[in-house]
Write a protein that holds these residues in place. Structure first.
Motif, PDB file in Angstrom:
ATOM      1  N   GLY A  36      55.625  -2.282  57.939  1.00 47.95           N
ATOM      2  CA  GLY A  36      55.529  -1.432  57.963  1.00 47.95           C
ATOM      3  C   GLY A  36      55.019  -1.073  59.359  1.00 47.95           C
ATOM      4  O   GLY A  36      53.663  -1.272  60.099  1.00 47.95           O
ATOM      5  N   TRP A  62      56.366   3.792  60.074  1.00 45.89           N
ATOM      6  CA  TRP A  62      55.983   5.012  60.394  1.00 45.89           C
ATOM      7  C   TRP A  62      54.469   5.677  60.838  1.00 45.89           C
ATOM      8  O   TRP A  62      53.401   4.611  61.018  1.00 45.89           O
ATOM      9  N   LEU A  65      50.860   6.044  60.801  1.00 44.11           N
ATOM     10  CA  LEU A  65      50.339   6.236  59.051  1.00 44.11           C
ATOM     11  C   LEU A  65      48.553   4.491  59.321  1.00 44.11           C
ATOM     12  O   LEU A  65      49.238   4.114  60.334  1.00 44.11           O
ATOM     13  N   LYS A  69      47.326   2.809  53.839  1.00 42.70           N
ATOM     14  CA  LYS A  69      48.300   3.715  53.385  1.00 42.70           C
ATOM     15  C   LYS A  69      49.665   3.215  53.544  1.00 42.70           C
ATOM     16  O   LYS A  69      50.773   3.447  52.550  1.00 42.70           O
ATOM     17  N   THR A  70      49.516   2.389  54.628  1.00 42.55           N
ATOM     18  CA  THR A  70      50.745   1.738  55.226  1.00 42.55           C
ATOM     19  C   THR A  70      50.982   0.913  54.105  1.00 42.55           C
ATOM     20  O   THR A  70      52.529   0.122  53.582  1.00 42.55           O
ATOM     21  N   LYS A  73      52.429   1.666  51.038  1.00 41.30           N
ATOM     22  CA  LYS A  73      53.889   2.317  51.513  1.00 41.30           C
ATOM     23  C   LYS A  73      55.105   1.112  51.012  1.00 41.30           C
ATOM     24  O   LYS A  73      56.097   1.116  50.224  1.00 41.30           O
ATOM     25  N   GLN A  76      55.552   0.063  47.825  1.00 38.78           N
ATOM     26  CA  GLN A  76      56.592   0.846  46.671  1.00 38.78           C
ATOM     27  C   GLN A  76      57.645   0.484  47.317  1.00 38.78           C
ATOM     28  O   GLN A  76      58.743   0.011  46.644  1.00 38.78           O
ATOM     29  N   GLU A  77      57.512  -0.097  49.328  1.00 41.43           N
ATOM     30  CA  GLU A  77      59.141  -0.753  48.575  1.00 41.43           C
ATOM     31  C   GLU A  77      59.500  -2.060  48.178  1.00 41.43           C
ATOM     32  O   GLU A  77      60.693  -1.832  47.927  1.00 41.43           O
ATOM     33  N   LYS A  80      60.969  -1.195  44.691  1.00 40.79           N
ATOM     34  CA  LYS A  80      61.651  -0.573  44.973  1.00 40.79           C
ATOM     35  C   LYS A  80      62.786  -1.156  44.880  1.00 40.79           C
ATOM     36  O   LYS A  80      63.776  -1.348  44.795  1.00 40.79           O
TER      37      LYS A  80
END
Length: 129
Positions: A36, A62, A65, A69-70, A73, A76-77, A80
């Protein structure tokens, strides 16, 4: 062997990221690396070129960021992408021993009452060339 998604937040430290990728590529690391990058400019092409398909890289840009927060995320990635059951935070100037990550993941997979696992640390210094 269980794979562990290595989550790496970074900001304006592309030299560290490239050194890290070269290390993992040189040892054929089986774990996917999620980067990230909050830098002002994307380094995606350079990062993927350095990996030379020797290590599985997921790169996200991003801009501006923060670290936390990075990291959220990136997790989350990784979820996914569904490439691993576990994640590990990694500083852009750190290195893991891939077999240790696999052992920690195997332990967690077989011991549901634990939320985290850690191995022993090993410190080393690279020669400057």
């Amino acid at each position: 062997m269980k794979k562990v998604a290595i989550l790496v937040p970074t900001l304006d430290r592309i030299d560290f990221v490239l050194r890290m990728i070269k290390y993992y590529a040189s040892i054929n690391c089986p774990h996917p690396i999620f980067i990230g990058d909050a830098s002002s400019e994307s380094s995606k092409e350079l990062v993927l070129k350095t990996a030379q398909n020797n290590v599985e890289i997921y790169y996200f840009h991003w801009k501006s960021l923060g670290d936390r927060k990075t990291l959220i995320k990136l997790a989350q990635e990784a979820n996914k992408a569904d490439v691993s059951e576990f994640c590990a935070f990694h500083g852009d100037d750190d290195f893991f021993i891939p077999e240790s990550l696999s052992k920690c993941a195997d332990f967690l997979h077989n011991n549901n009452e634990y939320a985290s696992a850690q191995g022993r640390a090993f410190c080393f210094k690279l020669n400057q060339k």
